[in-house]
Design a protein around this motif. Sequence first.
Motif, PDB file in Angstrom:
ATOM      1  N   LEU B  50       8.958 -48.033 -57.329  1.00 17.53           N
ATOM      2  CA  LEU B  50      10.160 -48.602 -56.713  1.00 17.53           C
ATOM      3  C   LEU B  50      11.414 -48.383 -57.569  1.00 17.53           C
ATOM      4  O   LEU B  50      12.500 -48.142 -57.030  1.00 17.53           O
ATOM      5  CB  LEU B  50       9.937 -50.088 -56.428  1.00 17.53           C
ATOM      6  N   GLU B  52      11.976 -45.819 -59.465  1.00 16.01           N
ATOM      7  CA  GLU B  52      12.339 -44.416 -59.272  1.00 16.01           C
ATOM      8  C   GLU B  52      12.979 -44.218 -57.893  1.00 16.01           C
ATOM      9  O   GLU B  52      13.932 -43.452 -57.736  1.00 16.01           O
ATOM     10  CB  GLU B  52      11.083 -43.546 -59.406  1.00 16.01           C
ATOM     11  N   PHE B  53      12.453 -44.943 -56.916  1.00 17.78           N
ATOM     12  CA  PHE B  53      13.010 -44.859 -55.555  1.00 17.78           C
ATOM     13  C   PHE B  53      14.455 -45.374 -55.543  1.00 17.78           C
ATOM     14  O   PHE B  53      15.346 -44.742 -54.949  1.00 17.78           O
ATOM     15  CB  PHE B  53      12.144 -45.694 -54.608  1.00 17.78           C
ATOM     16  N   GLN B  54      14.701 -46.497 -56.212  1.00 15.84           N
ATOM     17  CA  GLN B  54      16.069 -47.039 -56.285  1.00 15.84           C
ATOM     18  C   GLN B  54      17.015 -46.052 -56.940  1.00 15.84           C
ATOM     19  O   GLN B  54      18.133 -45.842 -56.472  1.00 15.84           O
ATOM     20  CB  GLN B  54      16.079 -48.343 -57.106  1.00 15.84           C
ATOM     21  N   ALA B  56      16.682 -42.773 -57.148  1.00 17.79           N
ATOM     22  CA  ALA B  56      16.886 -41.626 -56.246  1.00 17.79           C
ATOM     23  C   ALA B  56      17.884 -41.982 -55.146  1.00 17.79           C
ATOM     24  O   ALA B  56      18.773 -41.189 -54.811  1.00 17.79           O
ATOM     25  CB  ALA B  56      15.545 -41.201 -55.638  1.00 17.79           C
ATOM     26  N   LEU B  57      17.758 -43.182 -54.607  1.00 19.87           N
ATOM     27  CA  LEU B  57      18.687 -43.626 -53.553  1.00 19.87           C
ATOM     28  C   LEU B  57      20.112 -43.690 -54.095  1.00 19.87           C
ATOM     29  O   LEU B  57      21.057 -43.213 -53.439  1.00 19.87           O
ATOM     30  CB  LEU B  57      18.247 -45.004 -53.029  1.00 19.87           C
ATOM     31  N   ASN B  58      20.261 -44.254 -55.284  1.00 18.06           N
ATOM     32  CA  ASN B  58      21.601 -44.361 -55.866  1.00 18.06           C
ATOM     33  C   ASN B  58      22.201 -42.978 -56.125  1.00 18.06           C
ATOM     34  O   ASN B  58      23.386 -42.747 -55.867  1.00 18.06           O
ATOM     35  CB  ASN B  58      21.548 -45.170 -57.164  1.00 18.06           C
ATOM     36  N   GLU B  59      21.384 -42.046 -56.609  1.00 21.31           N
ATOM     37  CA  GLU B  59      21.875 -40.698 -56.893  1.00 21.31           C
ATOM     38  C   GLU B  59      22.313 -39.992 -55.613  1.00 21.31           C
ATOM     39  O   GLU B  59      23.364 -39.345 -55.570  1.00 21.31           O
ATOM     40  CB  GLU B  59      20.790 -39.882 -57.605  1.00 21.31           C
ATOM     41  N   VAL B  60      21.502 -40.107 -54.578  1.00 22.15           N
ATOM     42  CA  VAL B  60      21.833 -39.460 -53.306  1.00 22.15           C
ATOM     43  C   VAL B  60      23.137 -40.042 -52.741  1.00 22.15           C
ATOM     44  O   VAL B  60      23.996 -39.297 -52.254  1.00 22.15           O
ATOM     45  CB  VAL B  60      20.665 -39.610 -52.307  1.00 22.15           C
ATOM     46  N   CYS B  61      23.277 -41.350 -52.821  1.00 24.49           N
ATOM     47  CA  CYS B  61      24.506 -41.984 -52.317  1.00 24.49           C
ATOM     48  C   CYS B  61      25.711 -41.566 -53.154  1.00 24.49           C
ATOM     49  O   CYS B  61      26.783 -41.263 -52.607  1.00 24.49           O
ATOM     50  CB  CYS B  61      24.361 -43.502 -52.304  1.00 24.49           C
ATOM     51  N   GLU B  63      26.104 -38.820 -54.922  1.00 28.30           N
ATOM     52  CA  GLU B  63      26.419 -37.408 -54.681  1.00 28.30           C
ATOM     53  C   GLU B  63      27.068 -37.186 -53.319  1.00 28.30           C
ATOM     54  O   GLU B  63      27.715 -36.180 -53.085  1.00 28.30           O
ATOM     55  CB  GLU B  63      25.148 -36.559 -54.766  1.00 28.30           C
ATOM     56  N   SER B  64      26.834 -38.129 -52.424  1.00 31.19           N
ATOM     57  CA  SER B  64      27.374 -38.002 -51.066  1.00 31.19           C
ATOM     58  C   SER B  64      28.715 -38.711 -50.917  1.00 31.19           C
ATOM     59  O   SER B  64      29.275 -38.783 -49.833  1.00 31.19           O
ATOM     60  CB  SER B  64      26.366 -38.560 -50.058  1.00 31.19           C
ATOM     61  N   LEU B  66      29.382 -41.927 -51.406  1.00 27.05           N
ATOM     62  CA  LEU B  66      29.343 -43.299 -50.859  1.00 27.05           C
ATOM     63  C   LEU B  66      29.566 -44.330 -51.963  1.00 27.05           C
ATOM     64  O   LEU B  66      29.330 -44.055 -53.113  1.00 27.05           O
ATOM     65  CB  LEU B  66      27.997 -43.553 -50.176  1.00 27.05           C
TER      66      LEU B  66
END
Lengths: 66, 66
Positions: B50, B52-54, B56-61, B63-64, B66
């Motif tokens: 979890l 690592e999932f958090q 990854a989510l933060n990085e994707v947001c 980079e986008s 957001l």
Amino acid sequence: MENVISSRDIQVERKHFFLEFRENDRGRFLRITEEAHGRRNTVIIPSTGLAEFQQALNEVCDESGL
Amino acid sequence: MENVISSRDIQVERKHFFLEFRENDRGRFLRITEEAHGRRNTVIIPSTGLAEFQQALNEVCDESGL
């Protein structure tokens, strides 16, 4: 037409997760795909709710002692 | 037996999302359910991944934009 703006792949135990921020004619959204045992499940979060989603996730993790 | 340790419900446009941190005999995990138009989709993230999932989510947001 659909563009991937940013993505991450992670593996957790026997599952693979794909986080993809995508954009198409209808808007921008995060697609979370879980793949395990040859099956895929997907949830799609519109970008308009992504900040709230992140906050909810952080709160749930904090409350659970993670 | 399955216990809900912490949960949040959010609505985004016409979708409802349920984030539930749960515990059963096999361990602890986050269940994310999307409900829209009478249909449900679910992904389940074991607690071991979890953080690592958090991230990854933060990085994707991030980079986008957001």
